[in-house]
Design a protein around this motif. Structure first.
Motif, PDB file in Angstrom:
ATOM      1  N   ILE A  83     -26.463 -39.461   9.047  1.00 46.50           N
ATOM      2  CA  ILE A  83     -26.130 -38.406   8.094  1.00 46.50           C
ATOM      3  C   ILE A  83     -27.309 -38.069   7.187  1.00 46.50           C
ATOM      4  O   ILE A  83     -27.632 -36.894   6.964  1.00 46.50           O
ATOM      5  N   ARG A 209     -23.964 -31.021   9.057  1.00 48.48           N
ATOM      6  CA  ARG A 209     -23.956 -32.474   8.989  1.00 48.48           C
ATOM      7  C   ARG A 209     -22.515 -32.975   8.845  1.00 48.48           C
ATOM      8  O   ARG A 209     -21.712 -32.388   8.125  1.00 48.48           O
ATOM      9  N   PHE A 212     -19.428 -37.729   4.926  1.00 48.51           N
ATOM     10  CA  PHE A 212     -19.420 -39.186   4.865  1.00 48.51           C
ATOM     11  C   PHE A 212     -17.989 -39.682   4.743  1.00 48.51           C
ATOM     12  O   PHE A 212     -17.220 -39.224   3.889  1.00 48.51           O
ATOM     13  N   ASP A 267     -14.618 -36.694  10.827  1.00 46.05           N
ATOM     14  CA  ASP A 267     -15.975 -37.254  10.832  1.00 46.05           C
ATOM     15  C   ASP A 267     -15.891 -38.764  10.605  1.00 46.05           C
ATOM     16  O   ASP A 267     -16.287 -39.288   9.565  1.00 46.05           O
TER      17      ASP A 267
END
Length: 502
Positions: A83, A209, A212, A267
């Protein structure tokens, strides 16, 4: 200093990055000191105990604090590399690891040393996970990628062997603190080289991206912390104690919650679909078994040499050269072996060698020649370890998308550390229990320890036997061999002679 612009994985040429071999040398040096620190303290522990007046429990945590933090944070470190950027994660980890190494050398008490070792583990996690991801990213041509992964995997056994030898030399010729200070100049030189050579390797392929996964990260770290703590504490408290079973049971609950979260998160920190890839799963299981055997052999042989045979720290370190020589010989020959046998059969060959070497060490006397007692078994094990590590690492990282290579390497490295903790906990506990029984029956301490470690190698032969069965089952279950064809990951190819997916 040369400029290193951001490079997306898709921008790499078919041959890879133009400075790829220098990059391999730079990140390989960092990985070398990380692996070296897993074994270098083995022969220094008696000196550390005397100098810092450390208790037996504190001394154990000099080793365990590093393994605990390293193993529990690897998965998080690998995802952070994907990431935030591989070079950034690598540099941050290297800086933390180098500063922690200096702190270890300056420690004035066992408590400070344990804390500094824990900090080393925190730095080693993103450093190690990002380093392997960098290697996969800058080598694009399948044949060169295979060579690079061979070199990378060989660092594990060679780094461990050099760690034992250097540790003994430092203790005998200088001071145990140099076992840690040695990392500082290597870390600084590697940092300069990385900033000059390694591109930023912008995450992804131009797409957004991934976000998280904070809940997944918290659960993963907590679960792995409890699991690793329980495993490494088993050698001290026993397998049936609350101190052992409590953390392990708690870890299973937390890791089950982690799996549920991963299935519901877009994710995910650890996409569970990777475990559905046969070759990736076999790679992880095989690395866990091989790592547990390797670290335990280093520990048991080192202690047996000093406490039973009466070797000095330097002599004990030099006694591990048989393993290093065997590993070096196999490392030079592994490209030809892979071409001839393929990945799965090379893993099978390595497992058979590990089994044979362990069996050669199951009858340890209280005295005897190193050349007949230890050299044959350690050399055969040395031959088997690179065959396992190279084939399994290559097998694992070639199965994933390049954008997830940091995650995959973090997962595989996590299994390496869990395997090390599990091997130390189970085998050393078994050896210690048998030693205690022998002492209770009236045997002398040296005789009892020799008998205990003999039982330890019986257990390691069992570990190697399980590895043989895993490899044999996978070989028999694979399809007809095919020439190089794409694996699951983008642009990855299975080397000529490798078996297809199961």
């Amino acid at each position: 200093m040369a400029e290193t612009r951001d490079v997306a994985p898709g921008e790499a040429s078919a041959q890879g990055h133009p400075r790829r071999w220098l990059i391999l040398a730079a990140v390989g040096a960092a990985q070398f000191i990380v692996l070296l620190d897993s074994t270098i303290v083995n022969v220094a522990l008696p000196s550390i105990q005397r100098d810092l007046d450390a208790s037996t429990s504190s001394l154990q945590w000099v080793m365990n604090a590093y393994i605990l933090l390293f193993g529990s944070l690897l998965l998080l470190g690998g995802r952070a590399a994907d990431i935030l950027g591989r070079r950034r994660a690598f540099v941050v980890g290297l800086v933390v690891f180098t500063l922690a190494s200096a702190a270890c050398g300056l420690a004035s008490s066992s408590e400070i040393l344990v804390g500094a070792r824990a900090l080393q583990g925190i730095g080693a996690a993103p450093l190690s996970a990002a380093a392997l991801s960098i290697v996969v990213s800058v080598f694009r041509e399948p044949k060169e990628q295979g060579i690079a992964l061979t070199v990378w995997s060989g660092l594990g056994v060679i780094g461990g062997t050099v760690g034992v030898v250097l540790g003994g030399a430092m203790v005998d010729w200088a001071d145990w603190r140099w076992a840690f200070w040695l990392n500082v100049p290597i870390g600084i030189a590697t940092l300069v080289a990385a900033m000059k050579l390694v591109p930023a390797l912008r995450p992804g392929d131009g797409t957004a991206r991934p976000r998280f996964d904070l809940p997944g990260a918290v659960l993963a770290v907590a679960g792995l912390l409890m699991l690793t703590y329980g495993l490494i504490g088993a050698a001290e408290h026993g397998w049936t104690s609350v101190q052992t079973l409590g953390p392990i049971a708690g870890s299973l609950i937390v890791l089950a919650l982690f799996a549920v979260v991963q299935l519901r998160t877009q994710d995910a920190l650890m996409p569970l679909r990777l475990l559905a890839i046969g070759r990736f799963t076999v790679s992880g299981l095989g690395l866990l078994l091989a790592s547990g055997l390797m670290i335990t052999v280093f520990y048991m042989v080192s202690v047996y040499e000093q406490e039973v045979l009466g070797y000095s720290p330097l002599e004990a370190g030099l006694g591990m050269l048989g393993m290093g020589i065997g590993s070096t010989l196999m490392a030079f020959g592994i490209p030809a072996v892979l071409k001839k046998l393929g990945l799965e059969r090379t893993y099978l060959l390595g497992s058979v060698l590990l089994l044979a070497g362990s069996l050669l060490l199951v009858d340890l006397p209280t005295s005897g020649s190193y050349f007949t007692v230890l050299l044959p078994g350690t050399t055969v094990i040395g031959l088997g370890l690179p065959a396992c590590f190279v084939s399994l690492t290559t097998m694992g990282v070639m199965q994933v998308e390049e954008s997830e290579s940091g995650l995959a390497s973090g997962f595989l490295n996590t299994l390496l550390q869990v395997g090390a903790a599990l091997g130390m906990a189970t085998v050393v506990t078994l050896a210690a229990a048998h030693t205690t029984t022998q002492v209770g029956e009236g045997h002398g301490l040296r005789e009892a320890m020799a008998a205990g470690y003999s039982w330890g190698f019986v257990a390691l032969a069992g570990v190697a036997g399980v590895s043989v069965l895993v490899a044999l089952g996978f070989v028999l279950g694979t399809r007809k061999p095919a020439r190089a064809r794409p694996a699951t990951g983008k642009g990855a190819s299975v080397p000529v002679g490798s078996d297809a997916d199961a």
